[in-house]
Design a protein around this motif. Structure first.
Motif, PDB file in Angstrom:
ATOM      1  N   GLY A 163       4.159   1.742  12.118  1.00 38.60           N
ATOM      2  CA  GLY A 163       4.373   0.203  11.643  1.00 38.60           C
ATOM      3  C   GLY A 163       3.829   0.137  10.187  1.00 38.60           C
ATOM      4  N   ALA A 164       2.355   0.655   9.892  1.00 39.87           N
ATOM      5  CA  ALA A 164       1.855   0.499   8.697  1.00 39.87           C
ATOM      6  C   ALA A 164       2.712   0.918   7.683  1.00 39.87           C
ATOM      7  N   ILE A 165       3.130   2.333   7.816  1.00 38.66           N
ATOM      8  CA  ILE A 165       4.232   2.787   6.656  1.00 38.66           C
ATOM      9  C   ILE A 165       5.349   1.929   6.378  1.00 38.66           C
ATOM     10  N   GLY A 166       5.758   1.204   7.661  1.00 40.55           N
ATOM     11  CA  GLY A 166       6.872   0.171   7.181  1.00 40.55           C
ATOM     12  C   GLY A 166       6.393  -0.927   6.505  1.00 40.55           C
ATOM     13  N   THR A 167       5.391  -1.574   6.829  1.00 38.19           N
ATOM     14  CA  THR A 167       4.976  -2.606   5.871  1.00 38.19           C
ATOM     15  C   THR A 167       4.567  -2.407   4.644  1.00 38.19           C
ATOM     16  N   THR A 168       3.887  -1.182   4.595  1.00 40.65           N
ATOM     17  CA  THR A 168       3.922  -0.666   3.025  1.00 40.65           C
ATOM     18  C   THR A 168       4.931  -0.730   2.074  1.00 40.65           C
ATOM     19  N   LEU A 169       6.016   0.000   2.897  1.00 36.85           N
ATOM     20  CA  LEU A 169       7.311   0.023   1.685  1.00 36.85           C
ATOM     21  C   LEU A 169       7.950  -1.265   1.806  1.00 36.85           C
ATOM     22  N   TYR A 170       7.565  -2.223   2.536  1.00 37.68           N
ATOM     23  CA  TYR A 170       8.267  -3.628   2.270  1.00 37.68           C
ATOM     24  C   TYR A 170       7.342  -4.170   1.538  1.00 37.68           C
ATOM     25  N   PHE A 171       5.926  -3.878   1.385  1.00 42.24           N
ATOM     26  CA  PHE A 171       5.048  -4.580   0.207  1.00 42.24           C
ATOM     27  C   PHE A 171       5.669  -4.047  -1.351  1.00 42.24           C
ATOM     28  N   ILE A 172       5.897  -2.781  -1.331  1.00 46.83           N
ATOM     29  CA  ILE A 172       6.373  -2.143  -2.399  1.00 46.83           C
ATOM     30  C   ILE A 172       7.815  -2.922  -2.718  1.00 46.83           C
ATOM     31  N   ALA A 173       8.450  -3.022  -1.731  1.00 45.32           N
ATOM     32  CA  ALA A 173       9.857  -3.846  -2.221  1.00 45.32           C
ATOM     33  C   ALA A 173       9.671  -5.264  -2.727  1.00 45.32           C
ATOM     34  N   LEU A 177      10.789  -6.537  -6.207  1.00 48.70           N
ATOM     35  CA  LEU A 177      11.560  -7.799  -6.105  1.00 48.70           C
ATOM     36  C   LEU A 177      11.001  -8.871  -7.110  1.00 48.70           C
ATOM     37  N   TYR A 178       9.630  -8.903  -7.324  1.00 44.67           N
ATOM     38  CA  TYR A 178       9.106  -9.959  -8.230  1.00 44.67           C
ATOM     39  C   TYR A 178       9.147  -9.539  -9.411  1.00 44.67           C
ATOM     40  N   ARG A 179       9.143  -8.282  -9.673  1.00 48.43           N
ATOM     41  CA  ARG A 179       9.295  -7.550 -10.933  1.00 48.43           C
ATOM     42  C   ARG A 179      10.950  -8.072 -11.622  1.00 48.43           C
ATOM     43  N   THR A 180      11.591  -7.869 -10.671  1.00 51.20           N
ATOM     44  CA  THR A 180      13.132  -7.997 -11.262  1.00 51.20           C
ATOM     45  C   THR A 180      13.503  -9.596 -11.159  1.00 51.20           C
ATOM     46  N   TYR A 181      13.115 -10.217 -10.304  1.00 51.25           N
ATOM     47  CA  TYR A 181      13.736 -11.688 -10.265  1.00 51.25           C
ATOM     48  C   TYR A 181      12.620 -12.649 -10.665  1.00 51.25           C
ATOM     49  N   GLY A 182      11.424 -12.277 -10.731  1.00 53.04           N
ATOM     50  CA  GLY A 182      10.330 -13.233 -11.063  1.00 53.04           C
ATOM     51  C   GLY A 182      10.078 -14.316  -9.851  1.00 53.04           C
ATOM     52  N   THR A 183      10.534 -14.271  -8.623  1.00 58.08           N
ATOM     53  CA  THR A 183      10.117 -15.308  -7.668  1.00 58.08           C
ATOM     54  C   THR A 183      10.069 -14.652  -6.460  1.00 58.08           C
ATOM     55  N   LEU A 184       9.219 -15.187  -5.493  1.00 57.71           N
ATOM     56  CA  LEU A 184       9.492 -14.659  -4.034  1.00 57.71           C
ATOM     57  C   LEU A 184       9.778 -15.753  -2.917  1.00 57.71           C
ATOM     58  N   ASN A 185      10.374 -16.923  -3.669  1.00 60.32           N
ATOM     59  CA  ASN A 185      10.761 -18.011  -2.792  1.00 60.32           C
ATOM     60  C   ASN A 185      12.260 -17.763  -2.302  1.00 60.32           C
ATOM     61  N   MET A 186      12.351 -17.716  -1.086  1.00 64.92           N
ATOM     62  CA  MET A 186      13.764 -17.365  -0.768  1.00 64.92           C
ATOM     63  C   MET A 186      15.022 -17.898  -1.235  1.00 64.92           C
ATOM     64  N   ALA A 187      14.664 -19.296  -1.178  1.00 65.80           N
ATOM     65  CA  ALA A 187      15.800 -20.086  -1.641  1.00 65.80           C
ATOM     66  C   ALA A 187      15.966 -20.018  -3.052  1.00 65.80           C
ATOM     67  N   GLN A 188      15.175 -19.698  -3.947  1.00 63.26           N
ATOM     68  CA  GLN A 188      15.335 -19.725  -5.437  1.00 63.26           C
ATOM     69  C   GLN A 188      15.807 -18.213  -5.788  1.00 63.26           C
TER      70      GLN A 188
ATOM     71  N   LEU B  50       3.072  -3.238 -11.918  1.00 64.00           N
ATOM     72  CA  LEU B  50       4.296  -3.902 -12.350  1.00 64.00           C
ATOM     73  C   LEU B  50       4.236  -5.331 -12.853  1.00 64.00           C
ATOM     74  N   GLY B  51       3.005  -5.800 -12.648  1.00 60.96           N
ATOM     75  CA  GLY B  51       2.679  -7.301 -13.423  1.00 60.96           C
ATOM     76  C   GLY B  51       1.940  -6.867 -14.680  1.00 60.96           C
ATOM     77  N   TYR B  52       1.684  -5.716 -14.556  1.00 64.52           N
ATOM     78  CA  TYR B  52       0.617  -5.526 -16.251  1.00 64.52           C
ATOM     79  C   TYR B  52       1.566  -5.558 -17.345  1.00 64.52           C
ATOM     80  N   ARG B  53       1.098  -5.937 -18.523  1.00 64.48           N
ATOM     81  CA  ARG B  53       1.489  -5.982 -19.658  1.00 64.48           C
ATOM     82  C   ARG B  53       0.661  -5.259 -20.808  1.00 64.48           C
ATOM     83  N   ILE B  54       1.074  -4.385 -21.431  1.00 69.46           N
ATOM     84  CA  ILE B  54       0.469  -3.476 -22.259  1.00 69.46           C
ATOM     85  C   ILE B  54      -0.229  -4.452 -23.657  1.00 69.46           C
ATOM     86  N   ASN B  55      -1.525  -4.282 -23.754  1.00 71.52           N
ATOM     87  CA  ASN B  55      -2.149  -5.076 -24.625  1.00 71.52           C
ATOM     88  C   ASN B  55      -2.116  -6.863 -24.326  1.00 71.52           C
TER      89      ASN B  55
END
Lengths: 486, 109
Positions: A163-173, A177-188, B50-55
């Motif tokens: 279970g801990a491996i599973g939730t860590t994978l979800y955390f990486i996801a 996701l935040y890096r790609t879309y810039g949001t964590l709000n489901m509706a947005q 992932l949230g880091y920005r160089i410099n």
């Protein structure tokens, strides 16, 4: 007044104050815990009533929708939340008589589990979903280990590691996701996904998150922890784990695929994966049910089988399949809890989980045997019991997609019926002398749930038409409008 | 010139794979727990990266600067907030696992 914060915070507040009350008096603490589950049930009913017109939202701390943490409840979450809290209330009453030592910590963890489950169902924020998933999981790991004997500790550790491996994978996801879309709000997020072409990382995100939820839902090849963990727990906890906690994985996949990413090509290709894994799970569960003689282990394999059906329905993804998945989740939760609770009474009397030691025990405990039979026949799909009506809907949905899947449903149902009939034959007709032990509260609870199973079987079609179909028909547009419009 | 940023990301991903391998393949429960912490920590470092920005600037708003230009130059603080939550949750799970392993040693001895 908005009932969402009450429904979410009541179990948390009761869980944190319970150990203090336990210092004063154990019996007061037990009554207090049951009161907590009862109030939560009332509040989730309030949420269910208020969410009929459209998604109901609540922003914690007054921060507006995309910035703060939002809870957004549409009909699907409200319906599953109501089922969850009602069953948890009944199982809490059953636990009053079942749990003989360590009640205070038992109920503290139990209320923590309830808080996590309601949180997962109600949240409108993907990171809050991670937090609530972990709240559910930590309480579930600890409750599996509740007896503290080597067997339950080993089972709990196996469950906790995977279970801990599973939730860590979800955390990486979530990070990706935040890096790609810039949001964590489901509706947005749903709005961004449906209005732009930013899909380059979606497959990786969906794959990681799906894998994490497949672990939580115990779908092959991530099923192996369940047949150890569910039987090792105390019987009421087995009922909660098999009836309610596995649903979290299925619900989260449904939310991810059909609210956030509905209609994308990635979802279609992952849907095929879900169908294949679901069919394998269904067969594996059905075969293993006929192999084992540990009564709780047989029931645990039946859970894997039913989760396989749900995974297949999510993989198909038509609105009929989704509505029947919601409906089947509801019916399976009730019948499976009943099966574990009635088996728990017999195990308590017989002092063993092995079918051979329990031979003939049903004759001296006719009410427990009656409930066991109702639950087992319902899960096998015998009309007019409740799981029959949802299996019919699943059958039609599978038939529309591919007749082979409908064949899988029928064949595995027959195999499970064979296993149930074998169990009932030994429990009812087997020769063995067992004395009856009075357990009025536990027997009362199982009889009440078995009456519910029969009644729900009769009104099933109306529930399907009145709740499950409209819940699916709401779609992602109304979720976005409800989440960001206010 | 070697892209150090790429090397860091790749090595973090490799460390996560090592962690998953350790949890699934090792027999010893303590080694499993250690592998799980390796997985959790490298996942946390990955999300911070992932949230880091160089410099980039630290995400504390200096007085007198406009928020718009600040947001363009500062490091994104949200992944750090997520990670601190994950660290706390990870601690709870590690404590529970460590307790269970100790208890198992006690009852089996």
């Amino acid at each position: 007044m908005n009932p969402i914060p009450l429904a979410v915070l009541t179990p948390i507040a009761f869980a944190f104050t319970l150990p203090l009350i336990g210092k004063l008096s154990k019996s007061v603490a037990k009554a207090y815990a049951v009161l907590g589950t009862f109030l939560t049930m009332l509040f989730t009913f309030e949420v269910f009533k208020s969410s009929e017109g459209g998604p109901l939202t609540y922003t914690f701390g007054g921060w507006r929708a995309p910035i703060g943490i939002v809870y957004e409840v549409d009909t699907m979450s409200a319906f599953l939340g109501l089922v969850t809290s009602t069953l948890l209330f009944l199982i809490a009453i059953y636990s009053l008589e079942y749990i003989k030592s360590g009640e205070v910590w038992y109920f503290t963890l139990y209320l923590g589990l309830e808080a996590g489950l309601i949180g997962v169902l109600y949240t409108g924020d993907l990171f809050n979903l991670f937090v609530m998933l972990e709240v559910t999981s930590v309480a579930a790991y600890a409750l599996v280990m509740f007896n503290r004997d080597p067997q339950s500790l080993r089972a709990g550790l196996k469950y906790a590691f995977i279970g801990a491996i599973g939730t860590t994978l979800y955390f990486i996801a979530m990070g990706l996701l935040y890096r790609t879309y810039g949001t964590l709000n489901m509706a947005q997020l749903a709005e961004i996904v449906h209005s732009s072409d930013v899909v380059n990382a979606s497959l990786a995100i969906l794959l990681l998150a799906t894998w994490a939820f497949l672990i939580k839902a115990a779908i092959f090849p991530n099923h192996f922890w369940l047949p150890d963990a569910h039987p090792a727990a105390p019987s009421p906890i087995s009922a909660v784990l098999s009836g309610l906690v596995v649903n979290v994985g299925i619900y989260s996949i449904a939310r991810l695929y059909f609210t956030l990413y509905s209609g994308l090509p990635e979802v279609k290709s992952l849907g095929t994966l879900l169908i294949i894994l679901g069919a394998i799970s269904a067969f594996l569960g059905a075969i293993m049910m006929n192999v084992h003689s540990d009564i709780k282990r047989i029931i645990a394999y039946s859970t894997i089988m039913h989760m396989g059906y749900l995974s297949m329905a999510l993989g198909i993804g038509s609105s009929l399949a989704l509505a029947s998945a919601v409906f089947h989740t509801f019916n399976h939760a009730i019948a499976k809890s009943l099966l574990f609770l009635s088996a728990g009474i017999m195990i308590q009397i017989g002092g063993s989980r092995d079918l051979r030691d329990l031979a003939g025990i049903g004759r001296t405990n006719p009410l427990a045997m009656f409930s066991f039979a109702v639950a087992a026949l319902s899960l096998a799909g015998i009309p007019p019991l409740n799981v029959f009506s949802s299996k019919v809907m699943l059958f039609t949905a599978f038939l529309d997609w591919n007749p082979a899947l409908a064949g899988v449903l029928v064949v595995t149902s027959i195999m499970s019926l064979v296993a149930y009939v074998k169990m009932m034959r030994v429990l009812w007709l087997g020769c063995g002398k067992k004395e009856s032990v009075g357990m009025p509260v536990m027997t009362g609870v199982v009889v009440a749930i078995s009456i519910a199973v029969i009644v729900l079987g009769l009104v099933g079609p109306w529930i399907f038409k009145g709740i499950a179909l409209p819940a699916v028909a709401q779609g992602w547009e109304s979720y976005v409008a409800g989440g960001l419009g206010g | 010139m070697i892209d150090l940023w790429g090397v860091a990301i790749v090595s973090l991903v490799l460390t996560m794979i090592v962690g998953i391998y350790g949890v699934t393949a090792r027999k010893d429960l303590v080694k499993k727990l250690i592998s799980l912490t390796i997985l959790g920590d490298s996942a946390n470092a990955f999300v911070v990266a992932l949230g880091y920005r160089i410099n980039g600037k630290p995400p504390i708003l200096p007085s007198g600067e406009s928020v718009a230009t600040f947001a363009k130059t500062a490091v994104d603080p949200l992944p750090q907030a997520l990670v601190i939550t994950a660290v706390v949750i990870g601690m709870a799970i590690n404590v529970l696992l460590a307790f269970a392993i100790i208890q198992l040693r006690r009852v089996e001895a």
